[in-house]
Design an enzyme around this catalytic site. Sequence first.
Site, PDB file in Angstrom:
ATOM      1  N   GLY A  39       0.825  -1.211   0.000  1.00 53.78           N
ATOM      2  CA  GLY A  39       0.000   0.000   0.000  1.00 53.78           C
ATOM      3  C   GLY A  39       0.852   1.251   0.000  1.00 53.78           C
TER       4      GLY A  39
ATOM      5  N   LYS B 244       1.809  -5.632   9.237  1.00 55.00           N
ATOM      6  CA  LYS B 244       2.021  -4.482   8.368  1.00 55.00           C
ATOM      7  C   LYS B 244       3.388  -3.894   8.652  1.00 55.00           C
ATOM      8  CE  LYS B 244      -1.509  -1.963   7.945  1.00 55.00           C
ATOM      9  NZ  LYS B 244      -2.564  -1.070   8.443  1.00 55.00           N
TER      10      LYS B 244
ATOM     11  N   PHE C  66       1.515   3.277   2.404  1.00 54.43           N
ATOM     12  CA  PHE C  66       2.344   3.478   3.582  1.00 54.43           C
ATOM     13  C   PHE C  66       3.014   2.212   4.075  1.00 54.43           C
ATOM     14  CE2 PHE C  66      -1.112   6.570   3.832  1.00 54.43           C
ATOM     15  CZ  PHE C  66      -0.371   7.732   3.808  1.00 54.43           C
TER      16      PHE C  66
ATOM     17  N   VAL D 294       2.077  -5.506   3.489  1.00 58.29           N
ATOM     18  CA  VAL D 294       1.426  -6.392   4.443  1.00 58.29           C
ATOM     19  C   VAL D 294       1.875  -7.833   4.196  1.00 58.29           C
ATOM     20  CG1 VAL D 294      -0.785  -7.211   5.333  1.00 58.29           C
ATOM     21  CG2 VAL D 294      -0.548  -4.851   4.582  1.00 58.29           C
TER      22      VAL D 294
ATOM     23  N   ASP E 286      -5.765   7.248   4.107  1.00 58.55           N
ATOM     24  CA  ASP E 286      -5.652   6.457   2.881  1.00 58.55           C
ATOM     25  C   ASP E 286      -6.858   5.522   2.725  1.00 58.55           C
ATOM     26  OD1 ASP E 286      -4.686   5.355   0.581  1.00 58.55           O
ATOM     27  OD2 ASP E 286      -3.105   4.185   1.537  1.00 58.55           O
TER      28      ASP E 286
END
Length: 889
Positions: A617, A636, A619, A622, A735
């Site tokens: 993603g 994460k 940021f 995962v 987000d």
Amino acid sequence: MAILSLLNILLFGLFLRSQLVIAQVFYDEITLLAIEKEFRLSGWGVNNSDYCSWPGIICSLNDSMVERLDLSGHGLQGNFTLISELKGLKWLDLSNNNFHGIIPPVFGNLSQLEFLDLSFNKFDGSIPVEFSRLRNVRALNLSNNWLTGAIPDELESLENLLEFQIFTNRLNGSIPLWVGNLTNLKVFTAYENELSGTIPDNLGAFSGLELLNLHSNRLEGPIPESIFAMEKLEVLVLTQNLLAGSIPESIGKCKGLSSIRIGDNKLIGSIPTDIGNISSLTYFEADNNDLSGEIVSEFAQCSNLTLLNLASNGFTGTIPTEFGDLSNLQELIVSGNSLFGEIPTSILRGKNLNKLDLSNNRFNGSIPESICNTSKLQYLLLGQNSIRGEIPHEIGNCTKLLELQLGSNYLAGSIPPEIGHIKNLQIALNLSSNHLHGQLPQELGRLDKLVSLDFSNNQLSGNIPATLKGMLSLIEVNFSNNHFTGPIPSFVPFQKSPNSSFLGNKGLCGDPLSISCGSLDAYGHHDYHHKVSYRIILAVIGSGLAVFVSVTVVVLLFMMREKQEKEAKDAGISADETTNKPVILAGNVFIENLRQAIEFEAVAKATMKESNKLSSGTFSNVYRADMPSGMVLSVKKLKSMDKTIIHHQNKMIRELEKLSKLSHDNLMRPMGFVIYEDAVLLLHQFFQNGTLAQFLHDAKNKPDYNPDWSSRLAIAIGVAEGLAFLHHVAIIHLDISSSNVFLDSNLKPLVGEVEISKLLDPSRGTASISAVAGSFGYIPPEYAYTMQVTAPGNVYSYGVVLLEILTTRLPVDEEFGEGIDLVKWVHTAPARGETPEQILDARLSTVSFAWRKEMLAALKVALLCTESTPAKRPMMKKVVEMLKEITQN
Ligand SMILES: *[C@@H]1O[C@H](CO)[C@@H](O)[C@H](O)[C@H]1NC(C)=O
Ligand SMILES: *[C@@H]1O[C@H](CO)[C@@H](O)[C@H](O)[C@H]1NC(C)=O
Ligand SMILES: *[C@@H]1O[C@H](CO)[C@@H](O)[C@H](O)[C@H]1NC(C)=O
Ligand SMILES: *[C@@H]1O[C@H](CO)[C@@H](O)[C@H](O)[C@H]1NC(C)=O
Ligand SMILES: *[C@@H]1O[C@H](CO)[C@@H](O)[C@H](O)[C@H]1NC(C)=O
Ligand SMILES: *[C@@H]1O[C@H](CO)[C@@H](O)[C@H](O)[C@H]1NC(C)=O
Ligand SMILES: *[C@@H]1O[C@H](CO)[C@@H](O)[C@H](O)[C@H]1NC(C)=O
Ligand SMILES: *[C@@H]1O[C@H](CO)[C@@H](O)[C@H](O)[C@H]1NC(C)=O
Ligand SMILES: *[C@@H]1O[C@H](CO)[C@@H](O)[C@H](O)[C@H]1NC(C)=O
């Protein structure tokens, strides 16, 4: 003989006693089984008949009676009256569930109870007077419910109370005098209620009160001296009440007081000079009162002071030069007083100064050349004063500025071209109502993030330079009442402005003034529009990839840099070196009964294998992590963390812990974290069903694709409810996208990435982080220039998710045509002559008339959410209501 019978009696007594105990123990087991049945608690009674080893239960060592019961954060609802049968309970935590109705009075019978936490539920009715029998209770937490009525006088008997928390309810009446008689009270929070009357003048007089938070009530009368009497106070929050009188001198006795927030009251008098004795003071906020006198120089002795807000009072005099010693000061806000003198250069030396707000006073010096020699000012607000002289060329050194307000002063001379160097300037550049003359510098055109520009009411002359077309983010302009001449350049923000923005200039011509300049700029205008929007789109794309987060004072967060992508790659390379044993620096699991099942080293190792990667993603990446215990986690790994995160580890951990307590069915909460080397790993539940993005888009081309509208609508409502809850607790998501919505086995949606989002405390009003973030296709248009994540911005991103659900299309897709995303494609459908039905996924909308009707209603909501004007978008709460209405009709 006598001895023997005595022994007999003793033995018999012992027998009787153990029978009793056995009976109660047996009873506890029955009770627990009944509780299990009521709430379907996983792990209870399954393989193990020893209830003392069930999760959340701790028994007393000698007699196996249940002593502690922790059922917090399980989303429970139903009848929990049964729990009151566990007579040996000393510690009961039912917080963060969905219990509602009145608090059962029989809980007053749990006479052994020392800790009772019923917070973050939906209890209504009043606080039961039967609680007066909880004589041993030391911590009572009823916060965040819907409790009404007064705090009962009967609770006077709870003499052992140490922590009494009842914030965020609807309690009324006054704070009872007996609270002041509690000799052990350390923590008392009753903020966000409807309490009236005065604060008892014995509050804290007998106990070492450490934390008192009563903000947002209707309390009146003075701040009692008693709260400072024991000199133990650390945090005092009384904001937003009707308190009068002056600040007690004795406040200075509390050396450990770090935070004083007494703004929005009716306090009078001056600030006691003893304030300088409070060596721990970091935060002093007393804005919007009727305080007067001079700003005491003694503040300068509080070396840790980071924020001083004295705005909107009646202070006079000058800013003490001693304030230059406050090397930690980040925000000095003294607007709306009667202060005068020079702009304090000593303060400008402070390396940490971020916000200087002197506006609306009588400052009469000039702007010093040293204005930004050392500071990293983001906000320089000097409007509405009597500042003279010229704007120094050195203003160009203020490269971090987001906002520059110099309006309504006596500034003369011309506008220095160096202003064009302040590339970050975005919120506003206001030079209005001064005596500025000369031409506008060409360099202003470089301010491509600036939204609002005001040059009105000066003596500026010459043409409006065509280079100003470089100001791609402009929305508001004002050139009125100057001596400008020549044609107004064709530039959408100019022509879209009202003509009042250009009036009062004798020599100006062209649109939007209805004065023709001849044939100079009749065409090219429409063409330019396309160029602008294309470039704005580019800016939006750019901001989706690069994330700018500027952090100010109080709230630390996750800082990321443009080098993000590169570092993520680097991390990818080192991740293959699985031979390295990870060195765990820190870690915690917030949920007690999962601690056994999670191994930090196994977590860290799982993130080193690319094959475990589930998704990637904005940021984070995962990973799936299989624990030796059999438990599966979703881990994460945050991308490119700044070193500051390691420095602010404790703050981050506290933040995470706070978030882990957020209770909402549709939010994914962190279960724990691991820090190894410089990587931060956040632990979450693993969801077999993957993300909403996978659910919507992965199956759509398969032959057996058989979508179901009802479950999609339920998902849409769930996501909306999760976000509405976040906004309710003042968290803005950074987000939102369908890839950040996870589905459990019942297709219940859980919004993820919550912890990346920041915590804003609106009552604090200073949490001024500005950030632009998000996934491409979901970023609201205004983020491109405001660089500020907002609740309406979240609504837009949610609208995109809703459109995805309705259309089964990706937010960006080449099919839509160049520069057109899903939102634009949907909004321009009428212009293309397409009906709403043609937008919806036909494999859903053609199934039944009822479905189509509901989908059209949901489409209306999605269109509202994705309005380009933020103010037109509904609040998330309203979105939930509208969607729920669809299901009811
Ligand atoms: C109960 O036992 C079964 C089979 O032995 C096992 O699969 C399951 O994980 C156990 N459950 C708990 C909660 O220990
Ligand atoms: C268990 O221990 C507690 C305190 O340690 C004591 O008060 C209680 O009487 C004991 N119970 C039995 C059955 O011995
Ligand atoms: C809850 O359970 C108790 C017994 O444990 C029962 O007396 C009571 O009536 C129940 N309340 C409701 C509302 O069902
Ligand atoms: C609670 O205690 C009161 C008085 O001590 C008693 O009358 C009542 O029966 C008790 N209730 C329960 C449910 O045990
Ligand atoms: C409720 O208050 C108690 C005592 O102050 C505290 O220990 C507990 O963490 C609070 N509960 C929540 C959910 O914050
Ligand atoms: C407190 O609220 C209740 C309703 O919840 C109301 O009946 C009562 O009059 C209120 N009392 C005061 C002092 O406002
Ligand atoms: C508080 O304590 C004082 C004496 O210590 C007593 O006179 C007073 O009545 C008490 N007030 C309440 C409301 O209990
Ligand atoms: C200032 O803050 C630092 C870091 O939080 C702390 O170690 C220090 O003790 C504080 N100084 C005073 C005087 O309280
Ligand atoms: C500050 O601005 C002046 C004038 O523009 C310039 O000469 C000087 O180099 C700047 N100083 C710094 C530290 O940037």
